[in-house]
Design an enzyme around this catalytic site. Sequence first.
Site, PDB file in Angstrom:
ATOM      1  N   ASP A 178      27.353   2.889  -6.461  1.00  0.00           N
ATOM      2  CA  ASP A 178      26.038   3.177  -6.318  1.00  0.00           C
ATOM      3  C   ASP A 178      25.177   2.934  -7.452  1.00  0.00           C
ATOM      4  O   ASP A 178      25.642   2.208  -8.257  1.00  0.00           O
ATOM      5  CB  ASP A 178      25.574   4.620  -5.672  1.00  0.00           C
ATOM      6  CG  ASP A 178      26.090   5.586  -6.981  1.00  0.00           C
ATOM      7  OD1 ASP A 178      26.370   5.357  -8.032  1.00  0.00           O
ATOM      8  OD2 ASP A 178      26.353   7.007  -6.576  1.00  0.00           O
TER       9      ASP A 178
ATOM     10  N   ASP B 189      25.173  13.261  -2.161  1.00  0.00           N
ATOM     11  CA  ASP B 189      25.316  12.977  -3.540  1.00  0.00           C
ATOM     12  C   ASP B 189      23.714  13.098  -4.159  1.00  0.00           C
ATOM     13  O   ASP B 189      22.910  13.000  -3.637  1.00  0.00           O
ATOM     14  CB  ASP B 189      25.589  11.296  -3.899  1.00  0.00           C
ATOM     15  CG  ASP B 189      27.082  10.946  -3.340  1.00  0.00           C
ATOM     16  OD1 ASP B 189      27.842  12.089  -3.417  1.00  0.00           O
ATOM     17  OD2 ASP B 189      27.284  10.005  -2.900  1.00  0.00           O
TER      18      ASP B 189
END
Length: 215
Positions: free
Chosen positions: A82, A39
């Site tokens: 996140d 990511d």
Amino acid sequence: MIEGIFPIYKEKGLTSNRTIQELKKIVGKNKIGHAGTLDPLAEGVLVVGIGRKFTKELHKEEAKEKEYLAVIHLGATSSTDDEEGTKTLREIKQRPSILEIRRVIGKFVGEIEQKPPVFSAIKIKGREAYKLARRGEYPEMKARKVEIKKIKIVSYAWPDLKIRVITAPGVYIRSLARDLGEALGTGGYLRSLIRTRVGNFSAEKSFTLSEFKEK
């Protein structure tokens, strides 16, 4: 002409694809791929193959064991699981002790059922889940069996829990952060992530893009 399989240290903020595009400019070769996406908010080892012969071998790297250093923020949840998402605070009556965290962590070691994050590249009816989520369509993510080989607590100072995780392929550390937070009754999301190893490739022996430019 440089060809082969190399560990690149992906910087935080770059997508894995952007890292590959930058690498193409450096080596002057279009046939470059990577094994295992990181990511944008994560950093660490991204295994790349340069040249047709070596990009065909990347599936072998993707199947190897991975190691991560993760910081999980407890006491809140995130829409993306996140740091990037919208946060929702949880009312915590009692902060979990280190002994309780150790007990709960033990439930996540071994073969477990894990739901991937909605904001992921997993395809739902031919479309990436994160693209659907960005349009306000939140697909139901099906749980799947994954293997977490080891979790070690590195440090704990509320609300941050730092852990080292060794996994088989297919594990989402964002999902682990979310599920661990739920099991503790506090909520949780992934605040930071470093992939420290893929197979025998370690972060310490990985090339930055600037170092690769000098090869």
